[in-house]
Design a protein around this motif. Sequence first.
Motif, PDB file in Angstrom:
ATOM      1  N   TYR A 174       0.831  -1.197   0.000  1.00 17.89           N
ATOM      2  CA  TYR A 174       0.000   0.000   0.000  1.00 17.89           C
ATOM      3  C   TYR A 174       0.866   1.248   0.000  1.00 17.89           C
ATOM      4  O   TYR A 174       2.008   1.241   0.492  1.00 17.89           O
ATOM      5  CB  TYR A 174      -0.915   0.003   1.232  1.00 17.89           C
ATOM      6  N   PRO A 175       0.338   2.358  -0.531  1.00 18.21           N
ATOM      7  CA  PRO A 175       1.098   3.614  -0.509  1.00 18.21           C
ATOM      8  C   PRO A 175       1.275   4.115   0.921  1.00 18.21           C
ATOM      9  O   PRO A 175       0.469   3.800   1.806  1.00 18.21           O
ATOM     10  CB  PRO A 175       0.224   4.564  -1.326  1.00 18.21           C
ATOM     11  N   HIS A 176       2.323   4.891   1.125  1.00 17.95           N
ATOM     12  CA  HIS A 176       2.614   5.345   2.489  1.00 17.95           C
ATOM     13  C   HIS A 176       3.369   6.665   2.460  1.00 17.95           C
ATOM     14  O   HIS A 176       3.903   7.091   1.430  1.00 17.95           O
ATOM     15  CB  HIS A 176       3.426   4.293   3.243  1.00 17.95           C
ATOM     16  N   SER A 177       3.409   7.307   3.623  1.00 19.79           N
ATOM     17  CA  SER A 177       4.166   8.546   3.774  1.00 19.79           C
ATOM     18  C   SER A 177       5.658   8.219   3.829  1.00 19.79           C
ATOM     19  O   SER A 177       6.066   7.056   3.786  1.00 19.79           O
ATOM     20  CB  SER A 177       3.717   9.272   5.041  1.00 19.79           C
ATOM     21  N   SER A 178       6.472   9.239   3.936  1.00 23.04           N
ATOM     22  CA  SER A 178       7.925   9.038   3.991  1.00 23.04           C
ATOM     23  C   SER A 178       8.305   8.155   5.172  1.00 23.04           C
ATOM     24  O   SER A 178       7.748   8.287   6.271  1.00 23.04           O
ATOM     25  CB  SER A 178       8.635  10.386   4.107  1.00 23.04           C
ATOM     26  N   LEU A 179       9.254   7.270   4.927  1.00 27.03           N
ATOM     27  CA  LEU A 179       9.679   6.355   5.986  1.00 27.03           C
ATOM     28  C   LEU A 179      10.489   7.100   7.042  1.00 27.03           C
ATOM     29  O   LEU A 179      11.279   7.999   6.716  1.00 27.03           O
ATOM     30  CB  LEU A 179      10.534   5.229   5.410  1.00 27.03           C
ATOM     31  N   PRO A 180      10.317   6.716   8.302  1.00 30.12           N
ATOM     32  CA  PRO A 180      11.182   7.278   9.343  1.00 30.12           C
ATOM     33  C   PRO A 180      12.613   6.798   9.134  1.00 30.12           C
ATOM     34  O   PRO A 180      12.869   5.834   8.411  1.00 30.12           O
ATOM     35  CB  PRO A 180      10.579   6.719  10.641  1.00 30.12           C
ATOM     36  N   ASP A 181      13.570   7.446   9.772  1.00 28.05           N
ATOM     37  CA  ASP A 181      14.983   7.146   9.562  1.00 28.05           C
ATOM     38  C   ASP A 181      15.341   5.696   9.879  1.00 28.05           C
ATOM     39  O   ASP A 181      16.281   5.144   9.304  1.00 28.05           O
ATOM     40  CB  ASP A 181      15.853   8.079  10.410  1.00 28.05           C
ATOM     41  N   GLU A 182      14.591   5.093  10.786  1.00 29.61           N
ATOM     42  CA  GLU A 182      14.929   3.721  11.205  1.00 29.61           C
ATOM     43  C   GLU A 182      14.571   2.680  10.155  1.00 29.61           C
ATOM     44  O   GLU A 182      15.025   1.536  10.227  1.00 29.61           O
ATOM     45  CB  GLU A 182      14.194   3.374  12.506  1.00 29.61           C
ATOM     46  N   LEU A 183      13.742   3.032   9.178  1.00 28.94           N
ATOM     47  CA  LEU A 183      13.265   2.082   8.180  1.00 28.94           C
ATOM     48  C   LEU A 183      13.867   2.361   6.816  1.00 28.94           C
ATOM     49  O   LEU A 183      14.191   3.499   6.480  1.00 28.94           O
ATOM     50  CB  LEU A 183      11.740   2.141   8.072  1.00 28.94           C
TER      51      LEU A 183
END
Length: 345
Positions: A174-183
């Motif tokens: 699924y589409p998503h927002s920007s990943l956090p730095d940990e991912l």
Amino acid sequence: MNISIFSVTENGRQLSQRVAEMLRGEHFVSRYCFHKHTDDDSAVFWNMGSMVGRLFQRSDAFIFICACGIAVRAIAPYLGTKADDPAVIVMDDHGKFTIPVLSGHIGGANCLAEVIAEAVGGTAVITTATDVGGKFSPDSFAVANDLIITDLKAAKEIAAAVVDDEKIGFSSDYPHSSLPDELTAFGICRTGVYVGHDMSAKPFEVTLRLVPKNIVLGIGCKKGTSEDSIEKAVSDALGRYDLDITMISEVCTIDIKKDEEGLCSFCQKYSIPMRTFTAEELMNVKGNFESSDFVLETTGADNVCERSAVLGSGGKLMIHKTASDGVTVAAAEKPIYLDFERKIL
């Protein structure tokens, strides 16, 4: 949320009024005061442990305005698993500190504590490692985005890896927002998160599968159809596609079935909300649906299950009409967008 607030002292009673007033706009809140310090808006208790026991299964969150030890002893006999326990928060009776002590992520205690502390001018004391470090929490992300955590052991291992600064893989259907730095969505990672309905997917050595609860069922049935017949028809339809009842977000049908006993009982059994549409609304749904002259003559719509699933979900059919013992079932997937900034409350 169904929130129960307990207070012991006079200061606590007054503070519980403030907290309840602040929360009642969004939640169902009940107050319980020790018999020496009560008011007309609260229930009275003499033994906190007994009262907590009566409320434990139907409360999503407990807020105790008292010493932490009192609260811990009150809830201890009723605790189950991390996945099932309610959020538990403890406050001092001057509102200086608000401490989530149980279910900080899955139950939303951390977020609720921060909301309360800000409202009363106090400080939220958060102790979970990922939150203290401002890092990604798989539990919080899952709950905030209405995703089912399929493996608490994997979730715990990934949370530990985050704290140890290990890069976590991320794979999503699924589409998503920007990943956090940990991912990261690139490279080879030992641990990672997969979001989707494929229960066989294992893109990482340690894979946490987070399953969206976004399937809308469309159900049609003959008058007087039993709950058992509906349950079997649903189970058979889902089973063919390796889907589980826990993935269902809603049941939709035509409005003339809103009081159908078997259908209502099925929804109540699995705590699934039911929504109905008029025949006109169903017939206005665009798409290629299996048409039945008999159903059209009987209900005013040529197809109940497929049309209601699509209308209710706003998405596309993933299970076309299946019929069994007077029950028709279809399913459509509701479009979702994963947001890493979304909060639980």
